[in-house]
Design a protein around this motif. Sequence first.
Motif, PDB file in Angstrom:
ATOM      1  N   TYR A 157     -46.863  25.449  48.247  1.00 55.91           N
ATOM      2  CA  TYR A 157     -45.473  25.867  48.057  1.00 55.91           C
ATOM      3  C   TYR A 157     -44.979  26.662  49.258  1.00 55.91           C
ATOM      4  CZ  TYR A 157     -41.514  28.574  46.347  1.00 55.91           C
ATOM      5  OH  TYR A 157     -40.291  29.166  46.224  1.00 55.91           O
ATOM      6  N   ASN A 158     -45.802  27.600  49.714  1.00 57.84           N
ATOM      7  CA  ASN A 158     -45.406  28.403  50.866  1.00 57.84           C
ATOM      8  C   ASN A 158     -45.260  27.543  52.115  1.00 57.84           C
ATOM      9  OD1 ASN A 158     -45.240  30.833  49.484  1.00 57.84           O
ATOM     10  ND2 ASN A 158     -47.394  31.301  49.791  1.00 57.84           N
ATOM     11  N   SER A 159     -46.120  26.535  52.275  1.00 60.94           N
ATOM     12  CA  SER A 159     -46.013  25.632  53.412  1.00 60.94           C
ATOM     13  C   SER A 159     -44.718  24.842  53.344  1.00 60.94           C
ATOM     14  CB  SER A 159     -47.197  24.668  53.451  1.00 60.94           C
ATOM     15  OG  SER A 159     -48.389  25.365  53.664  1.00 60.94           O
ATOM     16  N   LEU A 160     -44.391  24.342  52.162  1.00 64.55           N
ATOM     17  CA  LEU A 160     -43.141  23.600  52.007  1.00 64.55           C
ATOM     18  C   LEU A 160     -41.935  24.504  52.236  1.00 64.55           C
ATOM     19  CD1 LEU A 160     -43.878  21.356  48.913  1.00 64.55           C
ATOM     20  CD2 LEU A 160     -43.462  20.596  51.247  1.00 64.55           C
ATOM     21  N   LYS A 161     -42.030  25.709  51.733  1.00 66.13           N
ATOM     22  CA  LYS A 161     -40.943  26.670  51.925  1.00 66.13           C
ATOM     23  C   LYS A 161     -40.751  26.966  53.406  1.00 66.13           C
ATOM     24  CE  LYS A 161     -39.573  31.218  50.209  1.00 66.13           C
ATOM     25  NZ  LYS A 161     -40.017  32.375  49.432  1.00 66.13           N
ATOM     26  N   MET A 162     -41.876  27.126  54.112  1.00 67.31           N
ATOM     27  CA  MET A 162     -41.827  27.380  55.551  1.00 67.31           C
ATOM     28  C   MET A 162     -41.214  26.177  56.270  1.00 67.31           C
ATOM     29  SD  MET A 162     -42.448  29.224  58.199  1.00 67.31           S
ATOM     30  CE  MET A 162     -43.617  30.443  57.743  1.00 67.31           C
ATOM     31  N   ALA A 163     -41.622  24.983  55.881  1.00 63.96           N
ATOM     32  CA  ALA A 163     -41.086  23.780  56.512  1.00 63.96           C
ATOM     33  C   ALA A 163     -39.582  23.692  56.296  1.00 63.96           C
ATOM     34  CB  ALA A 163     -41.786  22.541  55.960  1.00 63.96           C
ATOM     35  N   ASN A 164     -39.135  23.999  55.087  1.00 66.17           N
ATOM     36  CA  ASN A 164     -37.696  23.956  54.813  1.00 66.17           C
ATOM     37  C   ASN A 164     -36.938  24.994  55.624  1.00 66.17           C
ATOM     38  OD1 ASN A 164     -37.741  21.818  53.041  1.00 66.17           O
ATOM     39  ND2 ASN A 164     -38.017  23.109  51.241  1.00 66.17           N
ATOM     40  N   THR A 165     -37.510  26.167  55.785  1.00 71.37           N
ATOM     41  CA  THR A 165     -36.824  27.185  56.575  1.00 71.37           C
ATOM     42  C   THR A 165     -36.789  26.803  58.047  1.00 71.37           C
ATOM     43  OG1 THR A 165     -38.849  28.480  56.803  1.00 71.37           O
ATOM     44  CG2 THR A 165     -37.370  29.068  55.010  1.00 71.37           C
ATOM     45  N   MET A 166     -37.843  26.130  58.509  1.00 74.59           N
ATOM     46  CA  MET A 166     -37.873  25.716  59.909  1.00 74.59           C
ATOM     47  C   MET A 166     -36.906  24.564  60.175  1.00 74.59           C
ATOM     48  SD  MET A 166     -39.713  27.718  61.473  1.00 74.59           S
ATOM     49  CE  MET A 166     -40.819  29.024  61.081  1.00 74.59           C
ATOM     50  N   LEU A 167     -36.582  23.798  59.146  1.00 76.83           N
ATOM     51  CA  LEU A 167     -35.624  22.714  59.321  1.00 76.83           C
ATOM     52  C   LEU A 167     -34.217  23.252  59.535  1.00 76.83           C
ATOM     53  CD1 LEU A 167     -36.845  20.127  56.665  1.00 76.83           C
ATOM     54  CD2 LEU A 167     -37.017  19.953  59.147  1.00 76.83           C
ATOM     55  N   GLY A 168     -34.002  24.475  59.146  1.00 72.88           N
ATOM     56  CA  GLY A 168     -32.736  25.126  59.441  1.00 72.88           C
ATOM     57  C   GLY A 168     -31.644  24.859  58.437  1.00 72.88           C
ATOM     58  N   SER A 169     -31.980  24.723  57.184  1.00 75.62           N
ATOM     59  CA  SER A 169     -30.932  24.557  56.186  1.00 75.62           C
ATOM     60  C   SER A 169     -30.065  25.807  56.169  1.00 75.62           C
ATOM     61  CB  SER A 169     -31.539  24.291  54.811  1.00 75.62           C
ATOM     62  OG  SER A 169     -32.288  25.394  54.386  1.00 75.62           O
ATOM     63  N   ALA A 206     -28.837  27.598  53.875  1.00 77.42           N
ATOM     64  CA  ALA A 206     -29.194  28.645  52.906  1.00 77.42           C
ATOM     65  C   ALA A 206     -30.334  29.517  53.396  1.00 77.42           C
ATOM     66  CB  ALA A 206     -29.553  28.013  51.568  1.00 77.42           C
ATOM     67  N   SER A 207     -31.151  29.022  54.310  1.00 77.39           N
ATOM     68  CA  SER A 207     -32.337  29.782  54.663  1.00 77.39           C
ATOM     69  C   SER A 207     -32.419  30.108  56.157  1.00 77.39           C
ATOM     70  CB  SER A 207     -33.574  29.010  54.227  1.00 77.39           C
ATOM     71  OG  SER A 207     -33.614  27.767  54.885  1.00 77.39           O
ATOM     72  N   LYS A 208     -31.295  30.099  56.870  1.00 77.79           N
ATOM     73  CA  LYS A 208     -31.332  30.420  58.301  1.00 77.79           C
ATOM     74  C   LYS A 208     -31.813  31.843  58.543  1.00 77.79           C
ATOM     75  CE  LYS A 208     -28.113  27.118  60.194  1.00 77.79           C
ATOM     76  NZ  LYS A 208     -26.896  26.895  60.950  1.00 77.79           N
ATOM     77  N   THR A 209     -31.348  32.774  57.729  1.00 76.00           N
ATOM     78  CA  THR A 209     -31.763  34.168  57.890  1.00 76.00           C
ATOM     79  C   THR A 209     -33.256  34.303  57.644  1.00 76.00           C
ATOM     80  OG1 THR A 209     -29.604  34.880  57.097  1.00 76.00           O
ATOM     81  CG2 THR A 209     -31.349  36.520  57.107  1.00 76.00           C
ATOM     82  N   GLU A 210     -33.739  33.651  56.611  1.00 76.26           N
ATOM     83  CA  GLU A 210     -35.167  33.706  56.320  1.00 76.26           C
ATOM     84  C   GLU A 210     -35.974  33.085  57.448  1.00 76.26           C
ATOM     85  OE1 GLU A 210     -38.284  32.359  52.807  1.00 76.26           O
ATOM     86  OE2 GLU A 210     -36.135  32.178  52.445  1.00 76.26           O
ATOM     87  N   ALA A 211     -35.470  32.004  58.016  1.00 69.98           N
ATOM     88  CA  ALA A 211     -36.157  31.344  59.128  1.00 69.98           C
ATOM     89  C   ALA A 211     -36.206  32.270  60.340  1.00 69.98           C
ATOM     90  CB  ALA A 211     -35.468  30.037  59.483  1.00 69.98           C
ATOM     91  N   LYS A 212     -35.101  32.934  60.617  1.00 74.05           N
ATOM     92  CA  LYS A 212     -35.064  33.862  61.748  1.00 74.05           C
ATOM     93  C   LYS A 212     -36.058  35.001  61.544  1.00 74.05           C
ATOM     94  CE  LYS A 212     -30.270  32.994  63.097  1.00 74.05           C
ATOM     95  NZ  LYS A 212     -28.910  33.555  63.180  1.00 74.05           N
ATOM     96  N   LEU A 213     -36.102  35.529  60.329  1.00 74.07           N
ATOM     97  CA  LEU A 213     -37.045  36.613  60.046  1.00 74.07           C
ATOM     98  C   LEU A 213     -38.486  36.141  60.199  1.00 74.07           C
ATOM     99  CD1 LEU A 213     -35.359  38.237  56.913  1.00 74.07           C
ATOM    100  CD2 LEU A 213     -35.487  39.191  59.219  1.00 74.07           C
ATOM    101  N   LYS A 214     -38.770  34.930  59.742  1.00 75.16           N
ATOM    102  CA  LYS A 214     -40.124  34.405  59.855  1.00 75.16           C
ATOM    103  C   LYS A 214     -40.493  34.177  61.317  1.00 75.16           C
ATOM    104  CE  LYS A 214     -43.942  33.005  58.111  1.00 75.16           C
ATOM    105  NZ  LYS A 214     -44.865  33.964  57.558  1.00 75.16           N
ATOM    106  N   ILE A 215     -39.554  33.651  62.087  1.00 70.62           N
ATOM    107  CA  ILE A 215     -39.811  33.432  63.513  1.00 70.62           C
ATOM    108  C   ILE A 215     -40.056  34.766  64.211  1.00 70.62           C
ATOM    109  CG2 ILE A 215     -38.731  32.707  65.681  1.00 70.62           C
ATOM    110  CD1 ILE A 215     -37.395  30.436  64.044  1.00 70.62           C
ATOM    111  N   ASN A 216     -39.263  35.764  63.885  1.00 70.77           N
ATOM    112  CA  ASN A 216     -39.463  37.094  64.468  1.00 70.77           C
ATOM    113  C   ASN A 216     -40.830  37.659  64.101  1.00 70.77           C
ATOM    114  OD1 ASN A 216     -37.003  37.168  65.783  1.00 70.77           O
ATOM    115  ND2 ASN A 216     -35.950  38.183  64.076  1.00 70.77           N
ATOM    116  N   THR A 217     -41.249  37.453  62.861  1.00 71.54           N
ATOM    117  CA  THR A 217     -42.567  37.915  62.437  1.00 71.54           C
ATOM    118  C   THR A 217     -43.664  37.201  63.214  1.00 71.54           C
ATOM    119  OG1 THR A 217     -41.719  38.338  60.215  1.00 71.54           O
ATOM    120  CG2 THR A 217     -44.098  38.168  60.445  1.00 71.54           C
TER     121      THR A 217
END
Length: 96
Positions: free
Chosen positions: A57-69, A71-82
């Motif tokens: 689930y976390n892998s899929l969630k990460m993949a979705n955030t990396m795709l740049g939808s 709804a999850s751009k902020t989460e993707a940015k935070l993950k990239i920063n981490t």
Amino acid sequence: MGELVEIVDSLENKVSKLLHKLELLHQTNTKLKEELNLAKEENQLKQNAVIEWEEKYNSLKMANTMLGSNASKTEAKLKINTLIRELDVCIAKLAD
């Protein structure tokens, strides 16, 4: 004297019954321990499956955030920063 023999016989009978009950309790205890061990093994297998599904689930969630939808751009940015911070820490440790 006959009364004493009856008392002894009665005591022997009661002791015999108690020993029989004790044996039954030992058998029941052994059976329950086996059932408990099986339940523990089954529980461990289920916990491992849950962990595996959480990782998927976390892998899929990460993949979705990396795709740049949207709804999850902020989460993707935070993950990239981490991830960048983690890389910086690794680089700093390698530099030492």
